[in-house]
Design a protein around this motif. Sequence first.
Motif, PDB file in Angstrom:
ATOM      1  N   LEU A  21     -48.932  14.463 -43.065  1.00 31.57           N
ATOM      2  CA  LEU A  21     -48.263  13.193 -42.750  1.00 31.57           C
ATOM      3  C   LEU A  21     -46.997  13.404 -41.926  1.00 31.57           C
ATOM      4  CD1 LEU A  21     -48.766  11.288 -46.108  1.00 31.57           C
ATOM      5  CD2 LEU A  21     -49.908  10.867 -43.918  1.00 31.57           C
ATOM      6  N   VAL A  22     -46.234  14.440 -42.228  1.00 32.16           N
ATOM      7  CA  VAL A  22     -45.014  14.719 -41.450  1.00 32.16           C
ATOM      8  C   VAL A  22     -45.373  15.081 -40.017  1.00 32.16           C
ATOM      9  CG1 VAL A  22     -43.113  16.355 -41.196  1.00 32.16           C
ATOM     10  CG2 VAL A  22     -43.563  15.316 -43.410  1.00 32.16           C
ATOM     11  N   VAL A  23     -46.372  15.922 -39.849  1.00 33.06           N
ATOM     12  CA  VAL A  23     -46.774  16.300 -38.493  1.00 33.06           C
ATOM     13  C   VAL A  23     -47.303  15.084 -37.732  1.00 33.06           C
ATOM     14  CG1 VAL A  23     -48.475  17.627 -37.177  1.00 33.06           C
ATOM     15  CG2 VAL A  23     -47.197  18.725 -38.998  1.00 33.06           C
ATOM     16  N   ALA A  24     -48.130  14.278 -38.372  1.00 34.31           N
ATOM     17  CA  ALA A  24     -48.751  13.153 -37.673  1.00 34.31           C
ATOM     18  C   ALA A  24     -47.775  12.037 -37.345  1.00 34.31           C
ATOM     19  CB  ALA A  24     -49.904  12.598 -38.514  1.00 34.31           C
ATOM     20  N   TYR A  25     -46.852  11.757 -38.267  1.00 34.09           N
ATOM     21  CA  TYR A  25     -45.989  10.584 -38.077  1.00 34.09           C
ATOM     22  C   TYR A  25     -44.566  10.909 -37.646  1.00 34.09           C
ATOM     23  CZ  TYR A  25     -49.768   7.789 -39.854  1.00 34.09           C
ATOM     24  OH  TYR A  25     -50.979   7.171 -40.007  1.00 34.09           O
ATOM     25  N   ALA A  26     -44.121  12.154 -37.783  1.00 33.02           N
ATOM     26  CA  ALA A  26     -42.752  12.477 -37.395  1.00 33.02           C
ATOM     27  C   ALA A  26     -42.696  13.437 -36.212  1.00 33.02           C
ATOM     28  CB  ALA A  26     -42.001  13.086 -38.577  1.00 33.02           C
ATOM     29  N   LEU A  27     -43.661  14.324 -36.090  1.00 33.60           N
ATOM     30  CA  LEU A  27     -43.584  15.329 -35.029  1.00 33.60           C
ATOM     31  C   LEU A  27     -44.526  15.063 -33.857  1.00 33.60           C
ATOM     32  CD1 LEU A  27     -43.400  18.556 -37.235  1.00 33.60           C
ATOM     33  CD2 LEU A  27     -41.522  17.267 -36.224  1.00 33.60           C
ATOM     34  N   PHE A  28     -45.633  14.398 -34.100  1.00 32.72           N
ATOM     35  CA  PHE A  28     -46.612  14.146 -33.041  1.00 32.72           C
ATOM     36  C   PHE A  28     -46.113  13.026 -32.140  1.00 32.72           C
ATOM     37  CE2 PHE A  28     -50.723  12.644 -31.362  1.00 32.72           C
ATOM     38  CZ  PHE A  28     -51.222  13.853 -30.910  1.00 32.72           C
ATOM     39  N   PRO A  29     -46.075  13.260 -30.835  1.00 33.34           N
ATOM     40  CA  PRO A  29     -45.542  12.221 -29.941  1.00 33.34           C
ATOM     41  C   PRO A  29     -46.469  11.005 -29.855  1.00 33.34           C
ATOM     42  CG  PRO A  29     -46.376  14.086 -28.681  1.00 33.34           C
ATOM     43  CD  PRO A  29     -46.472  14.467 -30.121  1.00 33.34           C
ATOM     44  N   ALA A  30     -45.846   9.855 -29.740  1.00 30.58           N
ATOM     45  CA  ALA A  30     -46.596   8.599 -29.624  1.00 30.58           C
ATOM     46  C   ALA A  30     -47.111   8.446 -28.192  1.00 30.58           C
ATOM     47  CB  ALA A  30     -45.708   7.423 -29.987  1.00 30.58           C
ATOM     48  N   GLY A  31     -48.164   7.666 -28.033  1.00 26.68           N
ATOM     49  CA  GLY A  31     -48.676   7.366 -26.698  1.00 26.68           C
ATOM     50  C   GLY A  31     -49.579   8.436 -26.128  1.00 26.68           C
ATOM     51  N   THR A  32     -50.120   9.310 -26.938  1.00 23.37           N
ATOM     52  CA  THR A  32     -51.005  10.358 -26.426  1.00 23.37           C
ATOM     53  C   THR A  32     -52.466   9.917 -26.415  1.00 23.37           C
ATOM     54  OG1 THR A  32     -51.186  11.328 -28.621  1.00 23.37           O
ATOM     55  CG2 THR A  32     -49.510  12.237 -27.159  1.00 23.37           C
ATOM     56  N   GLY A  33     -52.755   8.790 -27.067  1.00 21.46           N
ATOM     57  CA  GLY A  33     -54.121   8.300 -27.103  1.00 21.46           C
ATOM     58  C   GLY A  33     -54.894   8.752 -28.323  1.00 21.46           C
ATOM     59  N   VAL A  34     -54.309   9.635 -29.119  1.00 21.61           N
ATOM     60  CA  VAL A  34     -54.965  10.111 -30.339  1.00 21.61           C
ATOM     61  C   VAL A  34     -54.354   9.353 -31.517  1.00 21.61           C
ATOM     62  CG1 VAL A  34     -55.446  12.115 -31.784  1.00 21.61           C
ATOM     63  CG2 VAL A  34     -55.236  12.397 -29.311  1.00 21.61           C
ATOM     64  N   PRO A  35     -55.174   8.684 -32.312  1.00 22.25           N
ATOM     65  CA  PRO A  35     -54.628   7.953 -33.463  1.00 22.25           C
ATOM     66  C   PRO A  35     -53.979   8.907 -34.468  1.00 22.25           C
ATOM     67  CG  PRO A  35     -56.907   7.315 -33.031  1.00 22.25           C
ATOM     68  CD  PRO A  35     -56.604   8.482 -32.157  1.00 22.25           C
ATOM     69  N   ARG A  36     -52.868   8.486 -35.020  1.00 24.58           N
ATOM     70  CA  ARG A  36     -52.135   9.342 -35.951  1.00 24.58           C
ATOM     71  C   ARG A  36     -52.924   9.691 -37.219  1.00 24.58           C
ATOM     72  NH1 ARG A  36     -46.047   9.214 -34.880  1.00 24.58           N
ATOM     73  NH2 ARG A  36     -46.012   8.370 -32.786  1.00 24.58           N
ATOM     74  N   PRO A  37     -53.741   8.787 -37.769  1.00 22.07           N
ATOM     75  CA  PRO A  37     -54.549   9.198 -38.923  1.00 22.07           C
ATOM     76  C   PRO A  37     -55.516  10.336 -38.601  1.00 22.07           C
ATOM     77  CG  PRO A  37     -54.420   6.813 -38.834  1.00 22.07           C
ATOM     78  CD  PRO A  37     -53.817   7.327 -37.567  1.00 22.07           C
ATOM     79  N   VAL A  38     -56.022  10.373 -37.360  1.00 24.09           N
ATOM     80  CA  VAL A  38     -56.905  11.474 -36.963  1.00 24.09           C
ATOM     81  C   VAL A  38     -56.119  12.782 -36.924  1.00 24.09           C
ATOM     82  CG1 VAL A  38     -58.314  12.378 -35.063  1.00 24.09           C
ATOM     83  CG2 VAL A  38     -58.473   9.972 -35.692  1.00 24.09           C
ATOM     84  N   VAL A  39     -54.903  12.727 -36.395  1.00 22.56           N
ATOM     85  CA  VAL A  39     -54.049  13.920 -36.374  1.00 22.56           C
ATOM     86  C   VAL A  39     -53.757  14.385 -37.798  1.00 22.56           C
ATOM     87  CG1 VAL A  39     -51.774  14.821 -35.703  1.00 22.56           C
ATOM     88  CG2 VAL A  39     -53.010  13.297 -34.166  1.00 22.56           C
TER      89      VAL A  39
END
Length: 124
Positions: A21-39
């Motif tokens: 959850l930290v990687v997906a919602y705090a570290l992964f940049p927004a707007g990449t086209g990959v949904p955060r739940p998938v990350v």
Amino acid sequence: MDLLRVERLGWATVFAAVVALVVAYALFPAGTGVPRPVVAAVVFALVGPVAARLARNAASPSAKLGDQTIQFVVFFVVAAGGQVGLATLGYEGFGPRLAAFAAGWLVAARAKRLNPRRRGERPA
């Protein structure tokens, strides 16, 4: 499988979920086209087996059921309480968060004696 290993695997699962959850919602940049739940799912799939493997045989010979649960609960309560307390006093940022984390870590390191299964033992 004994209860001590079940406890360790349970907390390894919680650890892997928090990391995902930290990687997906705090570290992964927004707007990449990959949904955060998938990350989050991909990171959990990568971190989960490693955490489970490390936790499976990590118990020391003196470990008792409930030791890790007591340590994690104490750590989360002290770290979160410290962060909220310092934020209410106007101290925010990396330094106060690091201080609250360190305080939680230090208190959790000695928290095994709060385990009811260790009543009557002398502190090490």
